[in-house]
Design a protein around this motif. Sequence first.
Motif, mmCIF file in Angstrom:
data_model
loop_
_atom_site.group_PDB
_atom_site.id
_atom_site.type_symbol
_atom_site.label_atom_id
_atom_site.label_comp_id
_atom_site.label_asym_id
_atom_site.label_seq_id
_atom_site.Cartn_x
_atom_site.Cartn_y
_atom_site.Cartn_z
ATOM 1 N N TRP A 95 0.836 -1.191 0.000
ATOM 2 C CA TRP A 95 0.000 0.000 0.000
ATOM 3 C C TRP A 95 0.879 1.252 0.000
ATOM 4 C CZ3 TRP A 95 -4.576 -0.629 4.010
ATOM 5 C CH2 TRP A 95 -5.428 -1.655 3.558
ATOM 6 N N VAL A 96 0.209 2.360 -0.277
ATOM 7 C CA VAL A 96 0.890 3.663 -0.269
ATOM 8 C C VAL A 96 0.107 4.593 0.650
ATOM 9 C CG1 VAL A 96 1.554 5.655 -1.677
ATOM 10 C CG2 VAL A 96 1.736 3.341 -2.633
ATOM 11 N N GLY A 97 0.833 5.347 1.458
ATOM 12 C CA GLY A 97 0.200 6.353 2.304
ATOM 13 C C GLY A 97 0.656 7.736 1.881
ATOM 14 N N LEU A 98 -0.273 8.650 1.773
ATOM 15 C CA LEU A 98 0.059 10.041 1.465
ATOM 16 C C LEU A 98 -0.473 10.891 2.612
ATOM 17 C CD1 LEU A 98 1.004 12.229 -0.666
ATOM 18 C CD2 LEU A 98 -1.371 12.366 -1.296
ATOM 19 N N VAL A 99 0.417 11.625 3.252
ATOM 20 C CA VAL A 99 0.027 12.431 4.406
ATOM 21 C C VAL A 99 0.417 13.882 4.145
ATOM 22 C CG1 VAL A 99 0.270 12.741 6.900
ATOM 23 C CG2 VAL A 99 0.559 10.466 5.897
ATOM 24 N N VAL A 100 -0.542 14.789 4.277
ATOM 25 C CA VAL A 100 -0.254 16.220 4.149
ATOM 26 C C VAL A 100 -0.326 16.827 5.543
ATOM 27 C CG1 VAL A 100 -1.006 18.406 3.125
ATOM 28 C CG2 VAL A 100 -1.226 16.279 1.824
ATOM 29 N N PHE A 101 0.711 17.585 5.900
ATOM 30 C CA PHE A 101 0.726 18.177 7.237
ATOM 31 C C PHE A 101 1.261 19.602 7.188
ATOM 32 C CE2 PHE A 101 5.327 17.601 7.950
ATOM 33 C CZ PHE A 101 5.628 16.589 7.041
ATOM 34 N N GLY A 102 0.913 20.360 8.228
ATOM 35 C CA GLY A 102 1.295 21.767 8.284
ATOM 36 C C GLY A 102 2.236 22.044 9.432
ATOM 37 N N PRO A 103 2.414 23.313 9.787
ATOM 38 C CA PRO A 103 3.381 23.675 10.833
ATOM 39 C C PRO A 103 2.928 23.323 12.246
ATOM 40 C CG PRO A 103 2.310 25.643 9.954
ATOM 41 C CD PRO A 103 1.815 24.491 9.140
ATOM 42 N N ASP A 104 1.677 22.848 12.414
ATOM 43 C CA ASP A 104 1.225 22.469 13.755
ATOM 44 C C ASP A 104 1.745 21.098 14.184
ATOM 45 O OD1 ASP A 104 -0.236 21.859 11.574
ATOM 46 O OD2 ASP A 104 -2.197 21.874 12.547
ATOM 47 N N THR A 105 2.474 20.409 13.302
ATOM 48 C CA THR A 105 3.141 19.160 13.668
ATOM 49 C C THR A 105 4.527 19.195 13.019
ATOM 50 O OG1 THR A 105 2.950 16.748 13.682
ATOM 51 C CG2 THR A 105 2.096 17.883 11.751
ATOM 52 N N SER A 106 5.215 18.054 12.984
ATOM 53 C CA SER A 106 6.557 18.062 12.387
ATOM 54 C C SER A 106 6.759 16.777 11.589
ATOM 55 C CB SER A 106 7.624 18.165 13.474
ATOM 56 O OG SER A 106 7.664 16.965 14.219
ATOM 57 N N LEU A 107 7.753 16.836 10.720
ATOM 58 C CA LEU A 107 8.068 15.649 9.919
ATOM 59 C C LEU A 107 8.408 14.465 10.821
ATOM 60 C CD1 LEU A 107 8.796 14.149 7.308
ATOM 61 C CD2 LEU A 107 11.049 15.239 7.399
ATOM 62 N N GLY A 108 9.182 14.738 11.876
ATOM 63 C CA GLY A 108 9.574 13.658 12.783
ATOM 64 C C GLY A 108 8.372 12.978 13.409
ATOM 65 N N LEU A 109 7.402 13.778 13.858
ATOM 66 C CA LEU A 109 6.209 13.192 14.483
ATOM 67 C C LEU A 109 5.388 12.413 13.458
ATOM 68 C CD1 LEU A 109 4.834 15.961 16.878
ATOM 69 C CD2 LEU A 109 5.945 13.820 17.496
ATOM 70 N N VAL A 110 5.239 12.984 12.272
ATOM 71 C CA VAL A 110 4.451 12.291 11.237
ATOM 72 C C VAL A 110 5.112 10.960 10.878
ATOM 73 C CG1 VAL A 110 3.665 12.411 8.833
ATOM 74 C CG2 VAL A 110 3.378 14.389 10.327
ATOM 75 N N GLN A 111 6.429 10.963 10.737
ATOM 76 C CA GLN A 111 7.132 9.709 10.420
ATOM 77 C C GLN A 111 6.984 8.701 11.554
ATOM 78 O OE1 GLN A 111 11.078 11.250 9.388
ATOM 79 N NE2 GLN A 111 10.814 10.420 7.341
ATOM 80 N N LEU A 112 7.137 9.202 12.773
ATOM 81 C CA LEU A 112 7.049 8.317 13.942
ATOM 82 C C LEU A 112 5.679 7.636 14.002
ATOM 83 C CD1 LEU A 112 8.190 7.353 16.697
ATOM 84 C CD2 LEU A 112 7.204 9.405 17.702
ATOM 85 N N PHE A 113 4.609 8.430 13.869
ATOM 86 C CA PHE A 113 3.274 7.847 13.999
ATOM 87 C C PHE A 113 2.850 7.101 12.733
ATOM 88 C CE2 PHE A 113 3.162 11.117 17.362
ATOM 89 C CZ PHE A 113 3.048 10.241 18.424
ATOM 90 N N PHE A 114 3.477 7.424 11.601
ATOM 91 C CA PHE A 114 3.192 6.645 10.400
ATOM 92 C C PHE A 114 3.742 5.221 10.561
ATOM 93 C CE2 PHE A 114 3.526 5.168 6.072
ATOM 94 C CZ PHE A 114 2.325 5.598 5.524
ATOM 95 N N GLU A 115 4.935 5.118 11.154
ATOM 96 C CA GLU A 115 5.496 3.781 11.434
ATOM 97 C C GLU A 115 4.535 2.990 12.321
ATOM 98 O OE1 GLU A 115 9.421 4.077 13.155
ATOM 99 O OE2 GLU A 115 10.137 5.278 11.473
#
Lengths: 153, 117
Positions: A95-115
């Motif tokens: 599968w593929v996941g596409l996540v769009v995020f803004g300045p209210d979070t961070s790349l590190g957090l998105v990667q962490l919770f995506f894992e």
Amino acid sequence: MRAVEPWVVAPMESFLAESQARLCLLMTTAGQVIAQHGFVRAVDVMGVAALGAGIVASTGELARTLKWQAFSTVVHQGPQQAHLLASFDTPRGRWVGLVVFGPDTSLGLVQLFFEQLVQDLAAAAPEAPAPQPVLAANFEHELNASLRTLFGS
Amino acid sequence: MSASKFDTALELVTHVPGVRGAMLVSAADGVVVAEALMDEMKGSAVAALAASLASRLRRAAEGAGRGVPRFVHLTATGGTLLAAPLGDDLLLVTVAERTVNAGLARLEMFRALEILA
């Protein structure tokens, strides 16, 4: 949040709550949408799914051509918004996941919770159904049913 | 800023007894820039959560009219987390045992920041 596969809902809701992502799309590597959050129009989500699957396919080919290991994650960062595009294995295929995020979070957090999302999906996936023909006779009916589920129209 | 400068700065901190790891983290992204971890610690997870914590504490301190925090000291049941910003872009994060000499660790962290400044 809307999903074609109901067992995807809980892991994805947990991911959205933790990561504070704005938009999220789960799809197969062929661009078939499994679940979406944040998109309003069907035409947007179908276009984004096709482009996302295309990017994963083209970066995969690039890696193969250069004899590198396949990329699992691509991140594009802009001043106000960023997106993460990642492919991963599930009991139901790749599968593929596409996540769009803004300045209210961070790349590190998105990667962490995506894992975490990937692990949760693997744990939540029910037994795979018997394989069906790709172009079943009721293909159009199934497609329309999926669109109704994803957009409620 | 050279990679060897990162190594020298992180080494100062990791030489303190009880320190299990130190890392430089991109403050906005929560991504590891350089790390020196002693064991199987998951650096990417610590970096993401520590940057998020520092960002929220910064907002809280600014909201209370206390300016930008210069140092964060979090004591948990299983250990200690220390963080100090380097300008607006980077964060020096240290993970240590609960019994660490926090004063010494803090001193070495400030020395490391001077090297990196």
